[in-house]
Design a protein around this motif. Sequence first.
Motif, PDB file in Angstrom:
ATOM      1  N   GLU A 235       0.863  -1.180   0.000  1.00 17.96           N
ATOM      2  CA  GLU A 235       0.000   0.000   0.000  1.00 17.96           C
ATOM      3  C   GLU A 235       0.897   1.227   0.000  1.00 17.96           C
ATOM      4  O   GLU A 235       1.853   1.307   0.770  1.00 17.96           O
ATOM      5  CB  GLU A 235      -0.888   0.030   1.253  1.00 17.96           C
ATOM      6  CG  GLU A 235      -1.952  -1.059   1.306  1.00 17.96           C
ATOM      7  CD  GLU A 235      -3.123  -0.777   0.356  1.00 17.96           C
ATOM      8  OE1 GLU A 235      -3.370   0.408   0.060  1.00 17.96           O
ATOM      9  OE2 GLU A 235      -3.762  -1.734  -0.084  1.00 17.96           O
TER      10      GLU A 235
ATOM     11  N   SER B 295       1.535   2.893   3.363  1.00 10.74           N
ATOM     12  CA  SER B 295       2.469   2.210   4.252  1.00 10.74           C
ATOM     13  C   SER B 295       3.902   2.557   3.870  1.00 10.74           C
ATOM     14  O   SER B 295       4.738   2.845   4.736  1.00 10.74           O
ATOM     15  CB  SER B 295       2.301   0.691   4.168  1.00 10.74           C
ATOM     16  OG  SER B 295       0.972   0.337   4.384  1.00 10.74           O
TER      17      SER B 295
ATOM     18  N   PHE C 145       1.897  -2.315  12.591  1.00 12.05           N
ATOM     19  CA  PHE C 145       0.821  -2.994  11.863  1.00 12.05           C
ATOM     20  C   PHE C 145      -0.037  -3.829  12.812  1.00 12.05           C
ATOM     21  O   PHE C 145      -1.255  -3.882  12.680  1.00 12.05           O
ATOM     22  CB  PHE C 145       1.374  -3.873  10.739  1.00 12.05           C
ATOM     23  CG  PHE C 145       1.808  -3.097   9.515  1.00 12.05           C
ATOM     24  CD1 PHE C 145       1.735  -1.706   9.486  1.00 12.05           C
ATOM     25  CD2 PHE C 145       2.283  -3.760   8.388  1.00 12.05           C
ATOM     26  CE1 PHE C 145       2.124  -0.997   8.359  1.00 12.05           C
ATOM     27  CE2 PHE C 145       2.673  -3.050   7.255  1.00 12.05           C
ATOM     28  CZ  PHE C 145       2.604  -1.674   7.250  1.00 12.05           C
ATOM     29  N   GLY C 146       0.623  -4.478  13.763  1.00  3.13           N
ATOM     30  CA  GLY C 146      -0.105  -5.291  14.740  1.00  3.13           C
ATOM     31  C   GLY C 146      -1.091  -4.443  15.524  1.00  3.13           C
ATOM     32  O   GLY C 146      -2.258  -4.795  15.679  1.00  3.13           O
TER      33      GLY C 146
ATOM     34  N   LEU D  70      -2.298  -1.459  14.660  1.00  2.29           N
ATOM     35  CA  LEU D  70      -3.332  -0.900  13.784  1.00  2.29           C
ATOM     36  C   LEU D  70      -4.410  -1.938  13.501  1.00  2.29           C
ATOM     37  O   LEU D  70      -5.592  -1.637  13.455  1.00  2.29           O
ATOM     38  CB  LEU D  70      -2.722  -0.424  12.462  1.00  2.29           C
ATOM     39  CG  LEU D  70      -1.767   0.768  12.546  1.00  2.29           C
ATOM     40  CD1 LEU D  70      -1.178   1.073  11.174  1.00  2.29           C
ATOM     41  CD2 LEU D  70      -2.467   2.001  13.090  1.00  2.29           C
ATOM     42  N   LYS D  71      -3.958  -3.190  13.351  1.00  2.19           N
ATOM     43  CA  LYS D  71      -4.906  -4.266  13.072  1.00  2.19           C
ATOM     44  C   LYS D  71      -5.856  -4.436  14.254  1.00  2.19           C
ATOM     45  O   LYS D  71      -7.067  -4.573  14.080  1.00  2.19           O
ATOM     46  CB  LYS D  71      -4.138  -5.564  12.806  1.00  2.19           C
ATOM     47  CG  LYS D  71      -4.962  -6.582  12.046  1.00  2.19           C
ATOM     48  CD  LYS D  71      -4.128  -7.745  11.561  1.00  2.19           C
ATOM     49  CE  LYS D  71      -5.025  -8.805  10.943  1.00  2.19           C
ATOM     50  NZ  LYS D  71      -4.304 -10.034  10.679  1.00  2.19           N
ATOM     51  N   LYS D  72      -5.271  -4.395  15.442  1.00  2.13           N
ATOM     52  CA  LYS D  72      -6.105  -4.528  16.651  1.00  2.13           C
ATOM     53  C   LYS D  72      -7.110  -3.384  16.756  1.00  2.13           C
ATOM     54  O   LYS D  72      -8.254  -3.568  17.142  1.00  2.13           O
ATOM     55  CB  LYS D  72      -5.199  -4.521  17.895  1.00  2.13           C
ATOM     56  CG  LYS D  72      -5.166  -5.885  18.588  1.00  2.13           C
ATOM     57  CD  LYS D  72      -4.411  -5.807  19.895  1.00  2.13           C
ATOM     58  CE  LYS D  72      -3.155  -6.665  19.843  1.00  2.13           C
ATOM     59  NZ  LYS D  72      -2.177  -6.318  20.869  1.00  2.13           N
TER      60      LYS D  72
ATOM     61  N   GLY E  73      -8.198  -1.756  14.250  1.00  4.57           N
ATOM     62  CA  GLY E  73      -9.058  -1.744  13.068  1.00  4.57           C
ATOM     63  C   GLY E  73      -8.982  -0.452  12.275  1.00  4.57           C
ATOM     64  O   GLY E  73      -9.962  -0.008  11.704  1.00  4.57           O
TER      65      GLY E  73
ATOM     66  N   GLY F 237      -6.553   2.057   9.397  1.00  5.87           N
ATOM     67  CA  GLY F 237      -5.492   2.057   8.398  1.00  5.87           C
ATOM     68  C   GLY F 237      -4.343   2.933   8.857  1.00  5.87           C
ATOM     69  O   GLY F 237      -4.457   3.653   9.854  1.00  5.87           O
ATOM     70  N   ILE F 238      -3.247   2.877   8.100  1.00  9.39           N
ATOM     71  CA  ILE F 238      -2.046   3.584   8.512  1.00  9.39           C
ATOM     72  C   ILE F 238      -2.221   5.109   8.454  1.00  9.39           C
ATOM     73  O   ILE F 238      -1.587   5.845   9.205  1.00  9.39           O
ATOM     74  CB  ILE F 238      -0.825   3.132   7.682  1.00  9.39           C
ATOM     75  CG1 ILE F 238       0.476   3.577   8.359  1.00  9.39           C
ATOM     76  CG2 ILE F 238      -0.896   3.671   6.249  1.00  9.39           C
ATOM     77  CD1 ILE F 238       1.617   2.654   8.193  1.00  9.39           C
TER      78      ILE F 238
ATOM     79  N   SER G 219      -3.181   6.282  11.770  1.00 10.32           N
ATOM     80  CA  SER G 219      -2.324   5.810  12.850  1.00 10.32           C
ATOM     81  C   SER G 219      -2.358   6.766  14.038  1.00 10.32           C
ATOM     82  O   SER G 219      -2.149   7.965  13.872  1.00 10.32           O
ATOM     83  CB  SER G 219      -0.875   5.684  12.354  1.00 10.32           C
ATOM     84  OG  SER G 219      -0.028   5.520  13.479  1.00 10.32           O
TER      85      SER G 219
END
Lengths: 95, 494
Positions: free
Chosen positions: B331, B334, B369-370, B372-374, B376, B378-379, B382
């Motif tokens: 992306e 990113s 990334f971990g 951000l995933k938690k 939910g 996008g970067i 952040s």
Amino acid sequence: MSVDKETVAKIANLARIEVSEEELESTVGELNNILDWVEQLSEVNTDGVAAMTSVVAADLPWREDKVTDGGYREKVLKNAPQAEHGFFAVPKVIE
Amino acid sequence: MTKLYQGATGDWEAVIGLEIHAQVISESKLFSGASTAFGADPNTQVSFVCAAMPGMLPVINEECVRQAVRTGLAMGCKINLRSIFDRKNYFYADLPQGYQISQFKDPIVGEGHVRIDLEDGSTKDIGVERLHLEQDAGKSMHDQHPTMTYVDLNRSGVALMEIVSKPDMRTPEEAGAYFRKIRSLVRYAGTCDGNMDQGSMRADVNVSVRRPGEPLGTRTETKNVNSIRYVMMVVESEIRRQIDVLEDGGKIDQETRLFDVATGTTRTMRSKEEAHDYRYFPDPDLLPLEFSQEFVDELAKDMPELADAKKDRFVAALHISPYNAGVLVAEKESADYFEALLAATVTKSGKPLSELGTLVANWVIGDLFGALKKLGVGITKSPVSIDHASELLCLQIDGTISGRIAKEVFENMLESGKSPEAIVEEKGLKQVSDTGEIEAMIDEILAANADKVAEYRGGKDKLYGFFVGQVMKQTGGKANPQVVNQLLRPKLDG
């Protein structure tokens, strides 16, 4: 090149033009006359001649990427047979 | 190796091609000065040209031409210095002209190819047949009224790039990877935002099956598929359906199908009779689109770095693993975040790029990334700014905190939004590197555990970890592990 009744009926249908059965007969004749007339052009040998796109030497004009138009919804909708909530409203096109 | 599909009567091979419609990023429409902005009130961004009022003439938007050329360059395609606009004739309520201005025989962009990355680490080249410019249609809404369809022409006339692949794909994975690749290319090139939710990108999916080595089978086309996952589902279900039909002795009709998200399958679209007789002819309102090679060269010179080149550079100059580099460039946002963070960290720490690449990459891919995933998000959303992130990395680089403590500080940053320096200060998390202090502590621990020291010296060297653990425990994990090792080993062995 010539067209028959069936082809003319198909073209009329694709162009959404209603042509009655009686008109169809005469339209076939008229269209074939036009086609015959245009056919005369094929007597000229045009091998290697590029298609002419304009009778005067002109280039496609380009426009700058700026918003210069729009913003007059009333005018755009004015001729619509029906408009609702700012939309054109037409008979439902899917079931 | 081509993947084959097993049927009841033997193996089958699938042949897949995609036509991707990508909305061009421009202020105004392809042939009119009305705005392209998304989400405006219905019919407020419509000019008389977009509404096809009699006597209105199209004038081409130069930026749309540039965007098409840039996209062509990004795909390594031949750019055609002369192309022709044609009329594609059909009737539909959201097409006021009664025809779409498109390009048929002579498109602006010709052949090229893109490279897709597959899960097993291999790559495959997929041919691009062409890219042409065309007008988008308006939007029909069928569910707002019991007997009427509502039509909004805001989108009518917005520039689209139709990117046609060669039938080079054989599996759902390849189709998904190709769609993802094209999306990445247009987003890096800045020619389409790739926003599938807003309909900026959608694909028509062509699928046929055949016995290996035999001529092409009859294909079906599933229209307007608007996500990578859906494209893969369409391919999968069409392959299965067609094999079933053929093995039962049936035949495939060349037809247009629709994807049903609820069932994950396709169904036939009510067939519009003769709908495919578009009677293309050159648009008499538009002269051929012509430009010079210099015009193309100028655009090529200003092309941004694309994902593949960026990935190669990350590997070569920053010593990042190819896998991680691939993750970072997937992306554009990113990659942008990573590069900004790397630059900020270089400035703050004074260390060279090549030394910090792996550290920063690992942090972005692993920790950030971990998190951000938690969360939910996008970067671009952040919660940790570049500034704070680089500060955190620098605290680790200069030895102020250990890697383990850094993770703790990061957790805290996510919750509190505070700067890492403030958190370290507040909680007293500074790493203890003072040799005197640590040495005193070690002496104390050895004295208190004389029995274990004896065991260790007797050959039970696994106990070494126990002593390190004791030091860490006493300092709350803040002792600099390197210093501990340097001091502990000679004392124990001595």
